[in-house]
Scaffold this motif. Structure first.
Motif, PDB file in Angstrom:
ATOM      1  N   PHE A 171      -3.530   8.475   4.905  1.00  0.00           N
ATOM      2  CA  PHE A 171      -3.394   7.079   5.297  1.00  0.00           C
ATOM      3  C   PHE A 171      -4.722   6.489   5.785  1.00  0.00           C
ATOM      4  O   PHE A 171      -4.937   5.271   5.655  1.00  0.00           O
ATOM      5  N   ARG A 172      -5.613   7.315   6.297  1.00  0.00           N
ATOM      6  CA  ARG A 172      -6.973   6.823   6.560  1.00  0.00           C
ATOM      7  C   ARG A 172      -7.646   6.432   5.251  1.00  0.00           C
ATOM      8  O   ARG A 172      -8.347   5.425   5.164  1.00  0.00           O
ATOM      9  N   PHE A 173      -7.448   7.254   4.226  1.00  0.00           N
ATOM     10  CA  PHE A 173      -7.999   6.969   2.901  1.00  0.00           C
ATOM     11  C   PHE A 173      -7.421   5.662   2.344  1.00  0.00           C
ATOM     12  O   PHE A 173      -8.155   4.832   1.789  1.00  0.00           O
ATOM     13  N   CYS A 174      -6.133   5.456   2.501  1.00  0.00           N
ATOM     14  CA  CYS A 174      -5.493   4.251   1.967  1.00  0.00           C
ATOM     15  C   CYS A 174      -6.021   2.986   2.630  1.00  0.00           C
ATOM     16  O   CYS A 174      -6.238   1.970   1.961  1.00  0.00           O
ATOM     17  N   GLY A 175      -6.235   3.033   3.935  1.00  0.00           N
ATOM     18  CA  GLY A 175      -6.657   1.841   4.658  1.00  0.00           C
ATOM     19  C   GLY A 175      -5.488   0.911   4.933  1.00  0.00           C
ATOM     20  O   GLY A 175      -4.369   1.116   4.447  1.00  0.00           O
ATOM     21  N   LEU A 176      -5.765  -0.145   5.681  1.00  0.00           N
ATOM     22  CA  LEU A 176      -4.698  -1.033   6.142  1.00  0.00           C
ATOM     23  C   LEU A 176      -4.315  -2.088   5.117  1.00  0.00           C
ATOM     24  O   LEU A 176      -3.204  -2.621   5.157  1.00  0.00           O
ATOM     25  N   SER A 177      -5.215  -2.428   4.192  1.00  0.00           N
ATOM     26  CA  SER A 177      -4.975  -3.580   3.325  1.00  0.00           C
ATOM     27  C   SER A 177      -4.562  -3.214   1.902  1.00  0.00           C
ATOM     28  O   SER A 177      -4.347  -4.097   1.079  1.00  0.00           O
ATOM     29  N   SER A 178      -4.456  -1.923   1.604  1.00  0.00           N
ATOM     30  CA  SER A 178      -4.106  -1.532   0.238  1.00  0.00           C
ATOM     31  C   SER A 178      -2.601  -1.577   0.020  1.00  0.00           C
ATOM     32  O   SER A 178      -1.803  -1.432   0.948  1.00  0.00           O
ATOM     33  N   VAL A 179      -2.231  -1.791  -1.236  1.00  0.00           N
ATOM     34  CA  VAL A 179      -0.835  -1.729  -1.659  1.00  0.00           C
ATOM     35  C   VAL A 179      -0.617  -0.384  -2.341  1.00  0.00           C
ATOM     36  O   VAL A 179      -1.385  -0.003  -3.231  1.00  0.00           O
ATOM     37  N   LEU A 180       0.390   0.356  -1.909  1.00  0.00           N
ATOM     38  CA  LEU A 180       0.669   1.670  -2.491  1.00  0.00           C
ATOM     39  C   LEU A 180       1.599   1.506  -3.692  1.00  0.00           C
ATOM     40  O   LEU A 180       2.485   0.648  -3.695  1.00  0.00           O
ATOM     41  N   VAL A 181       1.393   2.344  -4.692  1.00  0.00           N
ATOM     42  CA  VAL A 181       2.226   2.272  -5.892  1.00  0.00           C
ATOM     43  C   VAL A 181       2.495   3.678  -6.399  1.00  0.00           C
ATOM     44  O   VAL A 181       1.592   4.527  -6.434  1.00  0.00           O
ATOM     45  N   ALA A 182       3.748   3.951  -6.729  1.00  0.00           N
ATOM     46  CA  ALA A 182       4.133   5.266  -7.248  1.00  0.00           C
ATOM     47  C   ALA A 182       5.222   5.074  -8.292  1.00  0.00           C
ATOM     48  O   ALA A 182       5.959   4.080  -8.275  1.00  0.00           O
ATOM     49  N   HIS A 183       5.313   6.046  -9.197  1.00  0.00           N
ATOM     50  CA  HIS A 183       6.328   6.001 -10.249  1.00  0.00           C
ATOM     51  C   HIS A 183       7.598   6.645  -9.704  1.00  0.00           C
ATOM     52  O   HIS A 183       7.603   7.817  -9.352  1.00  0.00           O
ATOM     53  N   ASN A 184       8.671   5.868  -9.639  1.00  0.00           N
ATOM     54  CA  ASN A 184       9.888   6.237  -8.916  1.00  0.00           C
ATOM     55  C   ASN A 184       9.547   6.371  -7.428  1.00  0.00           C
ATOM     56  O   ASN A 184       9.776   7.401  -6.801  1.00  0.00           O
ATOM     57  N   ALA A 185       8.999   5.293  -6.873  1.00  0.00           N
ATOM     58  CA  ALA A 185       8.456   5.287  -5.516  1.00  0.00           C
ATOM     59  C   ALA A 185       9.430   5.716  -4.419  1.00  0.00           C
ATOM     60  O   ALA A 185       9.005   6.345  -3.449  1.00  0.00           O
ATOM     61  N   PRO A 186      10.737   5.410  -4.503  1.00  0.00           N
ATOM     62  CA  PRO A 186      11.618   5.851  -3.417  1.00  0.00           C
ATOM     63  C   PRO A 186      11.581   7.361  -3.186  1.00  0.00           C
ATOM     64  O   PRO A 186      11.719   7.822  -2.048  1.00  0.00           O
ATOM     65  N   PHE A 187      11.393   8.146  -4.257  1.00  0.00           N
ATOM     66  CA  PHE A 187      11.321   9.598  -4.105  1.00  0.00           C
ATOM     67  C   PHE A 187      10.106   9.990  -3.259  1.00  0.00           C
ATOM     68  O   PHE A 187      10.227  10.694  -2.250  1.00  0.00           O
ATOM     69  N   ASP A 188       8.933   9.530  -3.659  1.00  0.00           N
ATOM     70  CA  ASP A 188       7.706   9.895  -2.946  1.00  0.00           C
ATOM     71  C   ASP A 188       7.714   9.331  -1.524  1.00  0.00           C
ATOM     72  O   ASP A 188       7.347  10.020  -0.568  1.00  0.00           O
ATOM     73  N   ALA A 189       8.119   8.070  -1.384  1.00  0.00           N
ATOM     74  CA  ALA A 189       8.092   7.422  -0.076  1.00  0.00           C
ATOM     75  C   ALA A 189       9.059   8.079   0.899  1.00  0.00           C
ATOM     76  O   ALA A 189       8.773   8.165   2.098  1.00  0.00           O
ATOM     77  N   SER A 190      10.204   8.560   0.414  1.00  0.00           N
ATOM     78  CA  SER A 190      11.164   9.206   1.317  1.00  0.00           C
ATOM     79  C   SER A 190      10.608  10.507   1.886  1.00  0.00           C
ATOM     80  O   SER A 190      10.813  10.811   3.064  1.00  0.00           O
ATOM     81  N   PHE A 191       9.884  11.267   1.076  1.00  0.00           N
ATOM     82  CA  PHE A 191       9.261  12.494   1.579  1.00  0.00           C
ATOM     83  C   PHE A 191       8.169  12.176   2.595  1.00  0.00           C
ATOM     84  O   PHE A 191       8.065  12.826   3.647  1.00  0.00           O
ATOM     85  N   LEU A 192       7.328  11.172   2.288  1.00  0.00           N
ATOM     86  CA  LEU A 192       6.269  10.814   3.232  1.00  0.00           C
ATOM     87  C   LEU A 192       6.859  10.288   4.535  1.00  0.00           C
ATOM     88  O   LEU A 192       6.379  10.610   5.623  1.00  0.00           O
ATOM     89  N   SER A 193       7.898   9.472   4.429  1.00  0.00           N
ATOM     90  CA  SER A 193       8.527   8.923   5.624  1.00  0.00           C
ATOM     91  C   SER A 193       9.108  10.025   6.503  1.00  0.00           C
ATOM     92  O   SER A 193       8.982   9.982   7.733  1.00  0.00           O
TER      93      SER A 193
END
Length: 214
Positions: free
Chosen positions: A88-110
């Motif tokens: 998340f330091r790499f991503c920075g505050l202003s970037s938009v994240l994008v993933a293919h079938n994002a709910p899967f990846d985002a649920s693990f990160l969350s």
């Protein structure tokens, strides 16, 4: 013309499919934006992040056969908390994240964010699977590898089948696919920093947020 939006294509590899029971084994991101080069719309890579993650359980053999990550490879890898903080330091505050079938990846990160008591990032998350279904309705399959193969002449990328299902390569493929597909739906002004989220949501629906995952 305002600057184009900054995107981070991200991907994870895991020990299984259930975020409540399984662990992240690898996390990667490719940060990029867009530019016009000799009148052509192209992606401009800004950086990469990749790390293996030490899991709390052994990797099943059938899972290793998919992504080729072995127990030996992750034995000395950093823990998930350190990897998430670095990502998340790499991503920075202003970037938009994008993933293919994002709910899967985002649920693990969350799950990892909450487990380790980290501040919940506010970056919006775009699901490229939803987006590509809208932009390319003529395709029967919207799997990332299938779309990349069909767009090979537009991306100039020759797909390496053996590298699919490793996080960094999947992020690179996604970046190239988005670079080829977005001009089919958006004008340059739609991808400006202050307009992009509204443009993306007009196609794929409301952006996801880490705060909405349990």
């Amino acid at each position: 013309m305002l600057p184009f939006v900054t995107l981070v294509a991200f991907d994870i590899e895991t020990t299984g499919l259930d975020p409540e029971k399984e662990d992240i084994l690898e996390l990667a991101g490719v940060k990029f934006t867009f530019e016009r080069m000799n009148g052509k719309f192209v992606t401009k890579e800004l950086g990469r992040y990749q790390s293996l993650v030490k899991p709390t359980k052994l990797i099943p053999e059938e899972v290793t056969r998919i992504h080729n990550i072995t127990n030996q490879m992750v034995e000395d890898a950093p823990g998930l908390q350190a990897v998430l903080q670095a990502f998340f330091r790499f991503c920075g505050l202003s970037s938009v994240l994008v993933a293919h079938n994002a709910p899967f990846d985002a649920s693990f990160l969350s799950k990892g964010i909450r487990k380790h008591g980290l501040v919940i990032p506010q970056n919006p998350i775009i699901d490229s699977l939803k987006m590509l279904r809208k932009i390319l309705p003529e395709h029967a399959s919207h799997k990332l590898g299938e779309i990349a193969r069909k767009l090979g002449d537009q991306t100039g990328m020759k797909l390496n089948q053996k590298d699919l299902h490793r996080a960094t390569y999947d992020c690179i493929v996604l970046k190239e696919v988005l670079g080829a597909c977005m001009p089919k739906r958006y004008q340059d002004k739609d991808l400006a920093m202050d307009q992009a989220i509204k443009s993306f949501e007009s196609v794929q629906g409301p952006a996801l947020r880490f705060s909405q995952f349990p």
